[in-house]
Design a protein around this motif. Sequence first.
Motif, PDB file in Angstrom:
ATOM      1  N   MET A  97       2.855   1.915  -2.338  1.00  0.00           N
ATOM      2  CA  MET A  97       2.910   3.401  -2.366  1.00  0.00           C
ATOM      3  C   MET A  97       4.503   3.752  -1.793  1.00  0.00           C
ATOM      4  O   MET A  97       4.950   4.756  -2.054  1.00  0.00           O
ATOM      5  CB  MET A  97       2.019   4.232  -1.390  1.00  0.00           C
ATOM      6  N   ILE A  99       7.070   2.387  -2.844  1.00  0.00           N
ATOM      7  CA  ILE A  99       7.660   2.390  -4.136  1.00  0.00           C
ATOM      8  C   ILE A  99       7.625   3.786  -4.947  1.00  0.00           C
ATOM      9  O   ILE A  99       8.711   4.229  -5.321  1.00  0.00           O
ATOM     10  CB  ILE A  99       7.400   1.153  -5.295  1.00  0.00           C
ATOM     11  N   PHE A 100       6.506   4.416  -4.778  1.00  0.00           N
ATOM     12  CA  PHE A 100       6.295   5.583  -5.215  1.00  0.00           C
ATOM     13  C   PHE A 100       7.125   6.540  -4.585  1.00  0.00           C
ATOM     14  O   PHE A 100       7.543   7.424  -5.162  1.00  0.00           O
ATOM     15  CB  PHE A 100       4.879   6.066  -5.233  1.00  0.00           C
ATOM     16  N   VAL A 103      10.846   6.602  -5.472  1.00  0.00           N
ATOM     17  CA  VAL A 103      11.022   7.119  -6.521  1.00  0.00           C
ATOM     18  C   VAL A 103      11.231   8.599  -6.397  1.00  0.00           C
ATOM     19  O   VAL A 103      11.927   9.554  -6.771  1.00  0.00           O
ATOM     20  CB  VAL A 103       9.905   6.907  -7.755  1.00  0.00           C
ATOM     21  N   THR A 255       5.640   4.369   4.392  1.00  0.00           N
ATOM     22  CA  THR A 255       6.056   4.659   2.931  1.00  0.00           C
ATOM     23  C   THR A 255       7.569   5.570   3.261  1.00  0.00           C
ATOM     24  O   THR A 255       8.092   5.841   2.180  1.00  0.00           O
ATOM     25  CB  THR A 255       5.032   5.494   2.425  1.00  0.00           C
ATOM     26  N   GLN A 311      15.646   5.679 -11.380  1.00  0.00           N
ATOM     27  CA  GLN A 311      14.502   6.499 -11.976  1.00  0.00           C
ATOM     28  C   GLN A 311      13.831   6.005 -13.136  1.00  0.00           C
ATOM     29  O   GLN A 311      12.447   5.542 -13.301  1.00  0.00           O
ATOM     30  CB  GLN A 311      14.716   7.788 -12.118  1.00  0.00           C
ATOM     31  N   ASN A 314      12.010   2.437 -12.592  1.00  0.00           N
ATOM     32  CA  ASN A 314      10.872   2.390 -11.643  1.00  0.00           C
ATOM     33  C   ASN A 314       9.749   3.485 -12.001  1.00  0.00           C
ATOM     34  O   ASN A 314       8.729   3.247 -11.597  1.00  0.00           O
ATOM     35  CB  ASN A 314      11.266   2.672 -10.293  1.00  0.00           C
ATOM     36  N   HIS A 315      10.077   4.329 -12.787  1.00  0.00           N
ATOM     37  CA  HIS A 315       9.152   5.534 -13.017  1.00  0.00           C
ATOM     38  C   HIS A 315       7.899   4.973 -13.831  1.00  0.00           C
ATOM     39  O   HIS A 315       6.877   5.422 -13.351  1.00  0.00           O
ATOM     40  CB  HIS A 315       9.994   6.453 -13.952  1.00  0.00           C
ATOM     41  N   SER A 318       5.903   3.017 -11.294  1.00  0.00           N
ATOM     42  CA  SER A 318       5.369   3.705 -10.166  1.00  0.00           C
ATOM     43  C   SER A 318       4.228   4.631 -10.816  1.00  0.00           C
ATOM     44  O   SER A 318       3.227   4.572 -10.406  1.00  0.00           O
ATOM     45  CB  SER A 318       6.304   4.763  -9.727  1.00  0.00           C
ATOM     46  N   SER A 319       4.328   5.047 -12.073  1.00  0.00           N
ATOM     47  CA  SER A 319       3.308   5.812 -12.690  1.00  0.00           C
ATOM     48  C   SER A 319       2.308   5.146 -13.284  1.00  0.00           C
ATOM     49  O   SER A 319       1.022   5.678 -13.186  1.00  0.00           O
ATOM     50  CB  SER A 319       4.015   6.785 -13.663  1.00  0.00           C
ATOM     51  N   VAL A 322       1.473   1.557  -9.807  1.00  0.00           N
ATOM     52  CA  VAL A 322       1.154   1.781  -8.508  1.00  0.00           C
ATOM     53  C   VAL A 322       0.327   2.990  -8.312  1.00  0.00           C
ATOM     54  O   VAL A 322      -0.940   2.840  -7.498  1.00  0.00           O
ATOM     55  CB  VAL A 322       2.650   2.196  -7.632  1.00  0.00           C
TER      56      VAL A 322
END
Length: 485
Positions: A97, A99-100, A103, A255, A311, A314-315, A318-319, A322
């Motif tokens: 999280m 990483i989330f 972003v 986080t 972005q 990693n988007h 993350s989406s 993660v």
Amino acid sequence: MTQSKEPWKSPIWRSEPAFLYSRRPLARYVGRPAAQFLKIEPAAGVVLVICAVVAMVWANSPWAASYESVWGLDITFQFGDFELHHTLKDWINDGLMAIFFFVVGVEIKSEIVSGELRRLRNAIPPIAGAVGGMLIPALIYTAFNAGGEGAGGWGIPMATDIAFAVGILALFGSRIPSGARIFLLTLAIVDDLGAIAVIAIFYTADLSTTWLAAAGAIVAIAIVLRLLNVWSAPVYLVIGVLLWVAMLESGVHATVAGVIMGLIISAKPLLDPQYAHEEAQEMAKGGLTAAETERLVKLARDAVPPTEQLQERNHQFSSFVVLPLFALANAGVALTGDLFATALTSSVTLGIVLGLVVGKVVGITAVTWLVVKLGWGRLPKGTTWPLLAAIALVAGIGFTVALFITELAFGGGDAELLTDEGKIGVLCASFLAAAVGALAVHLTAPKTPQDEDDGEEDDDAEPAVEDASTTGLGLALTAFTATRP
């Protein structure tokens, strides 16, 4: 001729993996459809819903015991005498999280430097709306739980889930004015920033001053490197990991390290985009050598801000990795008859549901109305008050961050019943906000497609230049991509 303010962002720069162009059945029937699905705005929300449903079914199936055993699996990393010992669920919540939230931090930085948060008059209404959308839900929850066992959960209904909220508006396509979409996105980003502050300040364990000092020193090093124009990604990756460990051991939620690193990353390109555009035009005049092709690739990379590059990289992870893992690990609640009956009358559940479904729409709409009436800001172009209220309803979808704060507020163990009641409240409220909000948007949005350029003009916009597809840059890039296997 179509004018483009940002020719270096031409779709020509964006290349699909070569295997997707294969004629093999796997690429035709799985690879390409999957790639197209991942580009759809509601896709992340769809995947989250599926994972949440899977978690609920799993936790209430004959294999329910395996749900707890899988996510409760102990995983230890040891480096000499230093040891990190957590369950799989904790590694997801504290590790992945981050990483989330990294972003999220990068998105916040981009908005502050070059987005809606840069222009005060446009930024004030969504910022004020976000504040109202956090305070009113928290007050509603507190009214139900003040002095009780669930009093610490006041931060749960403050959250808005960006992926779900933006995904709901995406379902209506061009019927939604661009100003309204930007309003919701800005509001959700500010809401995330507020949630991060709440997590850092109010939902932390006992602080270790030694580790906190180490974290501060690491942040200072990162800032100095940034000021010295150090751009090496591996360097910041190492610093980010060290900061995460220091935050984890300090007692401040780990986080937060992701957000800090996201805010440190530069939102300005290394190379002036206009200069890159002009140089590419010159190179394209006489054809491209192999060395010039490599130079074009470097120009493309250096002309895009690091925040935008990160972005993009990693988007999707993350989406689609993660957050689904987070939903699988946290959304599973065993709905026994006693728990369901208790949740229906629980002050925790009621406080969360009313906070998200009622508190969000009241807080966002009322505070935004006040700011506009006082002349401190303006309503987004093409957006009516009924549509804004409908968008505020959509903002009541808490889900990811709300579930996250539920774990922090109650933390299982002796408070396991409160945790389950909180999760039921989050899931029910998010479903209601999504259903009612989508219906309200359908009823209040314009019935005809809206011009994509109907948003407020940017007074600080760069002068327009020729479209990339018809200039030397575009021709050079076309030649480059044409050589792809």
